[in-house]
Scaffold this active site. Structure first.
Site, PDB file in Angstrom:
ATOM      1  N   LYS A   1       0.818  -1.222   0.000  1.00  0.00           N
ATOM      2  CA  LYS A   1       0.000   0.000   0.000  1.00  0.00           C
ATOM      3  C   LYS A   1       0.840   1.256   0.000  1.00  0.00           C
ATOM      4  O   LYS A   1       1.627   1.498   0.904  1.00  0.00           O
ATOM      5  CB  LYS A   1      -0.933   0.007   1.207  1.00  0.00           C
TER       6      LYS A   1
ATOM      7  N   GLY B   1       8.150  -5.393   8.913  1.00  0.00           N
ATOM      8  CA  GLY B   1       7.992  -6.788   9.298  1.00  0.00           C
ATOM      9  C   GLY B   1       8.141  -7.746   8.129  1.00  0.00           C
ATOM     10  O   GLY B   1       8.844  -8.754   8.219  1.00  0.00           O
TER      11      GLY B   1
ATOM     12  N   GLY C   1       6.378   0.296  11.264  1.00  0.00           N
ATOM     13  CA  GLY C   1       5.753   1.616  11.318  1.00  0.00           C
ATOM     14  C   GLY C   1       6.613   2.616  12.075  1.00  0.00           C
ATOM     15  O   GLY C   1       6.750   3.770  11.657  1.00  0.00           O
TER      16      GLY C   1
HETATM   17  P1  ADP Z   1       6.690  -4.241   5.312  1.00  0.00           P
HETATM   18  O1  ADP Z   1       5.964  -5.116   6.324  1.00  0.00           O
HETATM   19  O2  ADP Z   1       8.071  -4.708   5.067  1.00  0.00           O
HETATM   20  O3  ADP Z   1       6.587  -2.779   5.676  1.00  0.00           O
HETATM   21  P2  ADP Z   1       4.363  -4.108   3.598  1.00  0.00           P
HETATM   22  O4  ADP Z   1       3.529  -4.604   4.732  1.00  0.00           O
HETATM   23  O5  ADP Z   1       4.200  -2.718   3.167  1.00  0.00           O
HETATM   24  O6  ADP Z   1       5.927  -4.398   3.909  1.00  0.00           O
HETATM   25  O7  ADP Z   1       4.081  -4.989   2.302  1.00  0.00           O
HETATM   26  C1  ADP Z   1       4.302  -6.379   2.279  1.00  0.00           C
HETATM   27  C2  ADP Z   1       3.339  -7.063   1.372  1.00  0.00           C
HETATM   28  O8  ADP Z   1       3.314  -6.486   0.074  1.00  0.00           O
HETATM   29  C3  ADP Z   1       3.737  -8.508   1.172  1.00  0.00           C
HETATM   30  O9  ADP Z   1       2.788  -9.328   1.800  1.00  0.00           O
HETATM   31  C4  ADP Z   1       3.736  -8.682  -0.355  1.00  0.00           C
HETATM   32  O10 ADP Z   1       3.105  -9.880  -0.764  1.00  0.00           O
HETATM   33  C5  ADP Z   1       2.950  -7.487  -0.828  1.00  0.00           C
HETATM   34  N1  ADP Z   1       3.263  -7.119  -2.211  1.00  0.00           N
HETATM   35  C6  ADP Z   1       4.434  -6.666  -2.710  1.00  0.00           C
HETATM   36  N2  ADP Z   1       4.355  -6.474  -4.033  1.00  0.00           N
HETATM   37  C7  ADP Z   1       3.095  -6.796  -4.403  1.00  0.00           C
HETATM   38  C8  ADP Z   1       2.376  -6.802  -5.648  1.00  0.00           C
HETATM   39  N3  ADP Z   1       2.972  -6.449  -6.782  1.00  0.00           N
HETATM   40  N4  ADP Z   1       1.087  -7.196  -5.623  1.00  0.00           N
HETATM   41  C9  ADP Z   1       0.498  -7.556  -4.479  1.00  0.00           C
HETATM   42  N5  ADP Z   1       1.108  -7.572  -3.276  1.00  0.00           N
HETATM   43  C10 ADP Z   1       2.402  -7.202  -3.240  1.00  0.00           C
HETATM   44 MG    MG Z   2       3.874  -5.460   6.604  1.00  0.00          MG
END
Ligand code: ADP
Ligand code: MG
Length: 367
Positions: free
Chosen positions: A175, A320, A343
């Site tokens: 997102k 995470g 976060g």
């Molecule tokens: P973090 O926890 O490292 O901050 P996020 O929670 O923002 O990362 O995002 C992680 C999720 O984003 C993962 O579950 C991954 O599957 C998803 N993701 C990454 N690229 C895509 C994509 N192109 N389409 C759908 N989901 C995606």
């Molecule tokens: Mg995450």
């Protein structure tokens, strides 16, 4: 560091009861702890206190109970593990079993610190929340940051305030709206921003490209247009892999046909991003490059993770899912710092401060 009291500032802790706000929000699987990383991360602070004769009472949240007891979020498995790692240390029940925690209720704070002499915050992962256990105790108790919190804050403020250049931020994940604040803030500090994950599709739309059925946030297109027009260096993928309308694995350029879904950056983008990471002197990475949980779409994230491991740059990973990806590839020991807070690390980079840090700064001093 930035006027926040540290453990040494607590004076003689012998015989004192110290409330330590830890981040024991560990991943659970069928009632078992699947990774005790967060418990082990708190041990330096706990041991520092117990070695000096303090009685330690830990408190944490676990999962997302809605302000009432839910057996599946009980701290019992954590308490069992803690008894092995740090015998004699007490652990309160899940803070979020009470609505007063997230509501920052003063009666709940009073209950929490009943019989407590000193407060230590070592929960970086929760320090961006103005919850009772984070901002309440320092209003009346002499307080300090724990060793883990101190390390996290030192690394992230170092990135924000005096990074070795070139400083590159690699952002991905699902997102963009979650992360727009930090994207804007980072654009002012970094030399280049690299964008993968589903995040890139909203930027593609802002460039007038097509994304098929890929995850995107049309209400953020205007913001992305503004960021692209800012004159800062933003690297977007040059190829995408995903599934076509029939569900068949496909490789695309940056214009996805109708019905296609992009799930990872393509090999050309992964190689380009890897080169940028290799040439940088500081890299901050948050958010997987693709849906790495599915093996077919893990290659982009794997290549970026490998570059993080191989580069001579100072490397920091927050988030995470990004940390989980690194661990899945066995590369978590190959970067300089893996933040325990997703976060919180983004908010600290964006704003340079957190509610939990401000609370400690205002706490009464010992003596
Ligand atoms: P973090 O926890 O490292 O901050 P996020 O929670 O923002 O990362 O995002 C992680 C999720 O984003 C993962 O579950 C991954 O599957 C998803 N993701 C990454 N690229 C895509 C994509 N192109 N389409 C759908 N989901 C995606
Ligand atoms: Mg995450």
């Amino acid at each position: 560091m930035t006027n926040i009291p540290v453990l040494d500032d607590l004076g003689d802790v012998r015989g004192r009861r110290v409330l330590v706000r830890t981040d024991f929000n560990v991943p659970m699987n069928d009632g078992e702890i699947s990774d005790d990383f967060r418990i082990r991360a708190a041990l330096p602070t706990i041991n520092w206190l117990t070695e000096r004769g303090a009685t330690v009472v830990c408190a944490s949240h676990l999962g997302r109970p809605k302000g009432r007891p839910e057996p599946k979020y009980s701290m019992a498995p954590v308490r069992e593990r803690l008894a092995v790692l740090a015998p004699g240390v007490e652990l309160m029940e899940n803070l979020r079993f009470h609505p007063g925690e997230e509501g920052n209720d003063s009666a709940f704070v009073a209950n929490l610190i009943d019989g407590i002499d000193l407060y230590v915050n070592d929960a970086f992962g929760a320090a961006h929340r103005a919850h009772a256990s984070i901002v309440g105790p320092p209003k009346t108790l002499p307080s300090a940051m724990g060793l883990l919190l101190q390390k996290e804050v030192g690394v992230l403020l170092g990135l924000r305030n005096q990074p070795k250049r070139p400083f590159v931020a690699v952002l991905g994940g699902s997102k963009i709206s979650d992360k727009l604040g930090v994207v804007e803030a980072l654009l002012n500090t970094v030399d280049a921003l690299v964008i993968g994950g589903a995040m890139c599709f909203t930027f593609f739309l802002a460039q007038g490209k097509t994304v098929g059925l890929s995850l995107s946030e049309p209400d953020q297109i205007e913001t992305c247009k503004r960021l692209l027009a800012s004159g800062k260096t933003i690297h977007l993928p040059e190829d995408i892999v995903g599934l076509n309308a029939e569900g068949v694995f496909s490789t695309y350029g940056t214009r996805l046909p109708e019905g296609a879904k992009g799930f990872d950056i393509g090999p050309g983008s992964a190689a380009a991003f890897s080169d940028i990471i290799m040439d940088a002197r500081t890299v901050f990475w948050n958010g997987p490059m693709g849906m790495f949980e599915d093996d077919r779409f893990a290659a982009g994230t794997r290549t970026v993770a490998q570059a993080m491991a191989d580069t001579k740059a100072f490397t920091v990973v927050g988030g995470g899912d990004s940390a989980a990806a690194l661990a899945q590839f066995g590369l978590d020991d190959e970067v300089d710092h893996v933040s325990t807070g997703g976060g919180a690390s983004l908010e600290l980079l964006e704003l340079g401060d957190l509610p939990g840090l401000a609370a400690l700064r205002g706490a009464p001093r010992v003596g």
